[in-house]
Structure formats: structure tokens, C-alpha cells
Design an enzyme around this catalytic site. Sequence first.
Site, short mmCIF file in Angstrom:
data_model
loop_
_atom_site.label_atom_id
_atom_site.label_comp_id
_atom_site.label_asym_id
_atom_site.label_seq_id
_atom_site.Cartn_x
_atom_site.Cartn_y
_atom_site.Cartn_z
N PHE A 225 3.54 -1.47 -2.84
CA PHE A 225 3.80 -2.24 -1.62
C PHE A 225 5.04 -3.13 -1.71
CE2 PHE A 225 2.58 -6.74 -2.34
CZ PHE A 225 1.99 -6.67 -3.58
N LYS A 226 5.50 -3.37 -2.93
CA LYS A 226 6.65 -4.26 -3.13
C LYS A 226 7.90 -3.73 -2.43
CE LYS A 226 4.16 -6.45 -6.24
NZ LYS A 226 3.84 -7.85 -6.35
#
Length: 466
Positions: free
Chosen positions: A111-112
Site C-alpha cells: 500500500f505504500k
Amino acid sequence: MKYISTRGQAPVLGFEEVMLTGLASDGGLYIPESLPHFTKDEIARFASLEYAELAIEIIRPFVADFLSEEKLQEVVKETYSVFRHKAVAPLVQLDTNEWVMELFHGPTLAFKDFALQLLGRFLDESLDHRGEKAVILGATSGDTGSAAIEGCRACEHVDIFIMHPHNRVSDVQRRQMTTVLADNVHNIAIEGTFDDCQALVKASFADQAFLKGHRRLIAVNSINWARIMAQVVYYFYAALSLGAPHREVSFSVPTGNFGDIFAGYIAKRMGLPVKQLIVGTNRNDILHRFFADNSYSKEQLEPTLSPSMDIMVSSNFERLLFDLHDRDGEKLQAVMAAFDESGSISIDPARWEAVKELFGSDRSSDEEVVATIQHVANESDGYLLDPHTAIGVKAARVCHSSNEVPVVTLATAHPVKFPESIVRAGLDEPKLPEWLSDLNERPERYQVLEDNKATLHGYIQETLKL
Ligand SMILES: Cc1ncc(COP(=O)(O)O)c(C=O)c1O
Ligand SMILES: N[C@@H](CCOP(=O)(O)O)C(=O)O
């Protein structure tokens, strides 16, 4: 929009300065002085937007004094065009009112990428315009590092130093960082834990003499407000897909540094009808102990099957504590000083009861993680969860308080990054995607350093010939 520090002593700044500053000079974290708020009608109008279009709407008020409308559109559209799923953040249904939002279709499979692909482009834009050079210093338990490297490796104006805890990230995570051999990318394995790496980042912001005034120091961890801002978008996206603003939605979030779930809290404060925010932790459970017992107290960090969440001191929890102390920097300064001294705090019981109306929490052992992966694969046609997401799914099942309201677990990483848990669950090891299939053959480069600020600063000086 103006940004203030949670500790009340640092100068008030605009977005660009906040993005370039990282930690505030008083040791606090920057946060908007007041948040934009969308009405129900405004949110309803977002329902037909594609991900990048929605991102522009949500991000615009935060960055209005930094980018022109034209530039904002260009950068945001380009950012989300590199994701490998058409929906960018697709929802997968596990049960009638149970969903998983896959946040792993970006370049580094976690998700980064949602925030770091954007931040890299914003930094490039800003440093180019200013004609400045910068050092990015980041700490990673595995995912921020590769996403930051991927987001910033093309920035002409930066050298990026990423510290990971030696031997405490998965092989895929390490290789995603250490096989990037660009001249401006420097990987460091610190002989310590993620908390030690994070403490080195914070200590470096407090003591920047090692850069001898030649470079600006920038943070890419979620202490940087731009990270949180970008992550707010997918809460809106999921909720809109499931009937918001006419329907409430809950979220379950595998949590470590409290950045991702804090973005959900900000989405709620911006008008999104969020019913519940559920914190899932592994056995490094300081946040679970806070929500369960009003005890935020440090313990020994233990390695787990979900290494990205092997975090004891959660940076962004300070941002929530700020709100829980009347947004009064002086009060928060005292609270954080007490935490630094004793390693343990609790808050006013009435405030704690109130915050629990929104936040639930749960903790998973490694055995429970494996069992959840196995169970979901069995009941959902072989669907694979990574160990962090499994913690979120279990937390949703334990804590969600309503059968009527949909609950969305954030799938924070692709299972291929953590094959050990999948194999332990008796399932076939997932294969790396085609474009990453030679990862294990690529040469690696990194430097092992002791956990010591002077050693780190010496290494950076030597590398940059400062
Ligand atoms: C895969 C994964 N899941 C969950 C988390 C926890 O997110 P946060 O630190 O924002 O709470 C992280 C990193 O922190 C992560 O890399
Ligand atoms: N899990 C993270 C830890 C750093 O968190 P951040 O969101 O503050 O960058 C990682 O994978 O590095």
C-alpha cells in the site's frame, strides 16, 4: 492551508515546507490546522469518479498553495497510471458484508506505493523548482523502503538512504530494495529493530549538522504529512463503491506505525461516514493494549510472521493523541515527555471511552495468522491473504459491531512478499509476477551498520563526500 506541529512550538508552515521538512523542529508532527470538510452532496458527486479523479478532489485542498490545478491533474493522473489494476484499489468480496480492498497493485506490491509514488513526484517538482538538493532518510520494516526507492529513484535532486533492520525483513522485501543499484540509492541494514531505525531518523532530524548545510533532510516515512494525505483517498474510494455517503462503512486496518488507519480517521473527519475503525496488531501489540486497556506502554519488540508490523512505538499515534488532548501542543509535549521517560502512558478515562466508540482493536498471534490465511483460502476459492492482511481480516471478524454495515479490510501487501506464512498454511507458494521473476538472481548492494547515530552520519558523509 496551514499546518501546525503537534507539540505547538515549531513554526506554522504551508504544504510544500511541511512536505520538505519531515519532523517538526520541536520534535512533533505536522498536521493541518483545520481539515477540509465535504458535505453529503459533495461526497455523493464523487461516486462516479475514477481513482485518480477522486484523488484530485481529495488532495486539492491540502496542496492548493503548492501546485497549480493543471500540474496537480498531471501529476496525480501520472501517479496512478503506473498501478497494474484498472481499478487501482479493487474491492474483493469475502462475504455478504465483508470486503478486502487490494492495495498491492503498485510497483512494489504494498500500500505504500499509493503515497510514495505521489510523494516522489511532488518532491521532484518542488526541488526542481527550488534548485535544491536533498537527502532522504527513511526507516523501513520492509515496505516503505522499496516504495520510497521506487518513488524517488528517478529524482535527480535526491540521494535516498533507507535503513532496514538487519535480517528482520523478508527476502523479497530486502531484495526489492537492495537490487536497485542506482547511484543515488543507498540501502543500510541496521543491527537492531525497526524502532531503532525509526529512532535514528528522528535523531537525525534533531541533529542535522552532519549535512554541513549542503543538503536538505527529507522524511519519507509517515511522519511526512503528504503520506497520510494520499492514503485518505482510498477510504473514500472504497466507501463510495459500497454506498457512501448514503451508507456507513467500517474499516479494519493491519496497523504498525498508525499511519494507514490515521488516514481513515482523517477521512471520517472530512465527512466520510465511517462507522468503525478497527486496529489489527500482531504480538507487538502496544496499540491493541491502548484500545483494550488504556495502556500505551512499551515492551520488548518480537519478530513475527508479519515483519512490516514489528513496530513498538507508533509514530502517528501522536497525531491522534493531539486530538485527544484538545489539540493543545503544550499538553501533548508533556504527555510525550512522560512517555519518553517512563515508556508508558494512559489517557483521561472519559476520553478513552469516547475514542473506543470509533476504534476497535484485536491482536493475532503467528498461529492465528496462519489459521486465518488457511481458513480464507478454504472458504474463498483459494484466495490468498498476506500475513498482515490476515491480521486485518481476523480483527474485522472479531471486532466489527454491525451486520448491516459493510466492513473493508485493507489488504496492505501482496502475499508473494511473505511466502513463509503461505507455505505454513499448507498452500502453494505464490509465484513472483513476471516482471519481478528474476528478483532472486539480481545482484544486491547494501551496507550493514551498527545502531549508532554517529556511525550513520559518518556513512552518509562519506558516501556523499560532504
Ligand atoms: C504490509 C504492511 N501492512 C501494514 C502496515 C502497517 O501500516 P501503518 O504503519 O501505517 O500502521 C505496514 C507498515 O507499516 C505494512 O508494510
Ligand atoms: N511498515 C513500514 C514501517 C514504516 O512505516 P511508515 O508508514 O511510517 O513509513 C514499512 O514497511 O517500512
